[in-house]
Design a protein around this motif. Sequence first.
Motif, PDB file in Angstrom:
ATOM      1  N   THR A   1     -67.059  31.964 -22.194  1.00  0.00           N
ATOM      2  CA  THR A   1     -67.535  31.660 -23.529  1.00  0.00           C
ATOM      3  C   THR A   1     -67.296  32.844 -24.441  1.00  0.00           C
ATOM      4  N   GLY A   2     -67.281  32.578 -25.711  1.00  0.00           N
ATOM      5  CA  GLY A   2     -67.188  33.659 -26.683  1.00  0.00           C
ATOM      6  C   GLY A   2     -68.500  34.408 -26.827  1.00  0.00           C
ATOM      7  N   GLU A   3     -69.577  33.825 -26.337  1.00  0.00           N
ATOM      8  CA  GLU A   3     -70.898  34.468 -26.399  1.00  0.00           C
ATOM      9  C   GLU A   3     -71.010  35.465 -25.250  1.00  0.00           C
ATOM     10  N   MET A   4     -70.876  36.736 -25.566  1.00  0.00           N
ATOM     11  CA  MET A   4     -70.881  37.765 -24.530  1.00  0.00           C
ATOM     12  C   MET A   4     -72.288  38.180 -24.120  1.00  0.00           C
ATOM     13  N   ASN A   5     -73.284  37.840 -24.909  1.00  0.00           N
ATOM     14  CA  ASN A   5     -74.660  38.203 -24.615  1.00  0.00           C
ATOM     15  C   ASN A   5     -75.362  36.972 -24.023  1.00  0.00           C
ATOM     16  N   ASN A   6     -75.583  36.978 -22.718  1.00  0.00           N
ATOM     17  CA  ASN A   6     -76.217  35.873 -22.012  1.00  0.00           C
ATOM     18  C   ASN A   6     -77.469  36.379 -21.309  1.00  0.00           C
TER      19      ASN A   6
ATOM     20  N   LEU B   1     -79.710  29.535 -17.722  1.00  0.00           N
ATOM     21  CA  LEU B   1     -78.750  30.424 -18.364  1.00  0.00           C
ATOM     22  C   LEU B   1     -78.698  30.070 -19.848  1.00  0.00           C
ATOM     23  N   VAL B   2     -78.868  31.066 -20.712  1.00  0.00           N
ATOM     24  CA  VAL B   2     -78.903  30.833 -22.164  1.00  0.00           C
ATOM     25  C   VAL B   2     -78.047  31.859 -22.887  1.00  0.00           C
ATOM     26  N   ASN B   3     -77.683  31.523 -24.129  1.00  0.00           N
ATOM     27  CA  ASN B   3     -77.090  32.530 -25.004  1.00  0.00           C
ATOM     28  C   ASN B   3     -78.136  33.611 -25.225  1.00  0.00           C
ATOM     29  N   GLY B   4     -77.705  34.840 -25.387  1.00  0.00           N
ATOM     30  CA  GLY B   4     -78.635  35.956 -25.488  1.00  0.00           C
ATOM     31  C   GLY B   4     -79.516  35.957 -26.723  1.00  0.00           C
ATOM     32  N   LYS B   5     -79.121  35.241 -27.775  1.00  0.00           N
ATOM     33  CA  LYS B   5     -79.921  35.210 -28.999  1.00  0.00           C
ATOM     34  C   LYS B   5     -81.096  34.260 -28.812  1.00  0.00           C
ATOM     35  N   GLU B   6     -82.293  34.793 -28.859  1.00  0.00           N
ATOM     36  CA  GLU B   6     -83.500  34.031 -28.545  1.00  0.00           C
ATOM     37  C   GLU B   6     -83.699  32.817 -29.441  1.00  0.00           C
ATOM     38  N   THR B   7     -83.117  32.809 -30.620  1.00  0.00           N
ATOM     39  CA  THR B   7     -83.306  31.689 -31.549  1.00  0.00           C
ATOM     40  C   THR B   7     -82.730  30.379 -31.017  1.00  0.00           C
ATOM     41  N   SER B   8     -81.789  30.423 -30.088  1.00  0.00           N
ATOM     42  CA  SER B   8     -81.175  29.200 -29.565  1.00  0.00           C
ATOM     43  C   SER B   8     -81.875  28.670 -28.319  1.00  0.00           C
ATOM     44  N   TRP B   9     -82.808  29.415 -27.756  1.00  0.00           N
ATOM     45  CA  TRP B   9     -83.388  29.050 -26.470  1.00  0.00           C
ATOM     46  C   TRP B   9     -84.185  27.752 -26.519  1.00  0.00           C
ATOM     47  N   ASN B  10     -84.782  27.427 -27.645  1.00  0.00           N
ATOM     48  CA  ASN B  10     -85.579  26.204 -27.708  1.00  0.00           C
ATOM     49  C   ASN B  10     -84.698  24.961 -27.819  1.00  0.00           C
TER      50      ASN B  10
ATOM     51  N   GLY C   1     -77.072  25.764 -17.974  1.00  0.00           N
ATOM     52  CA  GLY C   1     -77.158  25.591 -16.532  1.00  0.00           C
ATOM     53  C   GLY C   1     -78.487  26.121 -16.047  1.00  0.00           C
ATOM     54  N   GLY C   2     -78.914  25.675 -14.888  1.00  0.00           N
ATOM     55  CA  GLY C   2     -80.149  26.179 -14.319  1.00  0.00           C
ATOM     56  C   GLY C   2     -80.696  25.261 -13.245  1.00  0.00           C
TER      57      GLY C   2
ATOM     58  N   LEU D   1     -78.871  18.394 -23.574  1.00  0.00           N
ATOM     59  CA  LEU D   1     -79.096  17.461 -22.476  1.00  0.00           C
ATOM     60  C   LEU D   1     -79.522  18.197 -21.203  1.00  0.00           C
ATOM     61  N   MET D   2     -78.873  19.305 -20.903  1.00  0.00           N
ATOM     62  CA  MET D   2     -79.220  20.054 -19.691  1.00  0.00           C
ATOM     63  C   MET D   2     -80.633  20.613 -19.779  1.00  0.00           C
ATOM     64  N   LYS D   3     -81.035  21.069 -20.960  1.00  0.00           N
ATOM     65  CA  LYS D   3     -82.400  21.576 -21.135  1.00  0.00           C
ATOM     66  C   LYS D   3     -83.409  20.461 -20.880  1.00  0.00           C
ATOM     67  N   GLN D   4     -83.183  19.285 -21.456  1.00  0.00           N
ATOM     68  CA  GLN D   4     -84.091  18.162 -21.250  1.00  0.00           C
ATOM     69  C   GLN D   4     -84.132  17.753 -19.773  1.00  0.00           C
TER      70      GLN D   4
END
Length: 130
Positions: free
Chosen positions: A46-51, A66-75, A80-81, A112-115
């Motif tokens: 991915t282009g997102e290097m901070n995971n 597994l999430v992007n490192g920016k906490e704003t996207s976590w919700n 994956g997980g 979908l994966m989060k749900q």
Amino acid sequence: MKKIISIFAIGFLMILSDHAFACTTYIVSGKYTADGKPLLFKNRDTGEMNNALVLFEDGKYKYLALVNGKETSWNKSVWGGYNEQGFAIINSAAYNNNTDDTVKLTGRDGLLMKQALMYCSTLEDFEHLL
């Protein structure tokens, strides 16, 4: 033990190959693990290097994802997980296979994966979610 080492070596070589520009995923059968449980692997290209890996408690089940490192996207999205019931999920994006795709809503797989991790404990649960 030799079989498991061979499987890890093959996976590592796949990641290093010139053709590893997409998410590389594989499953190791429980026949080859000491406890009989399968192993699920994902290399996130991915282009997102901070995971990050985050433990969530915002659904019916606790889950590690597994999430992007920016906490704003976590919700919104995870990539994956697995949850406390043993339900696990990953995706693999193959962008070169859908060059003529006309779907307007993309990138919803993380939602979908989060749900699924929040509410599913079995494949049957996941089928109902879909």
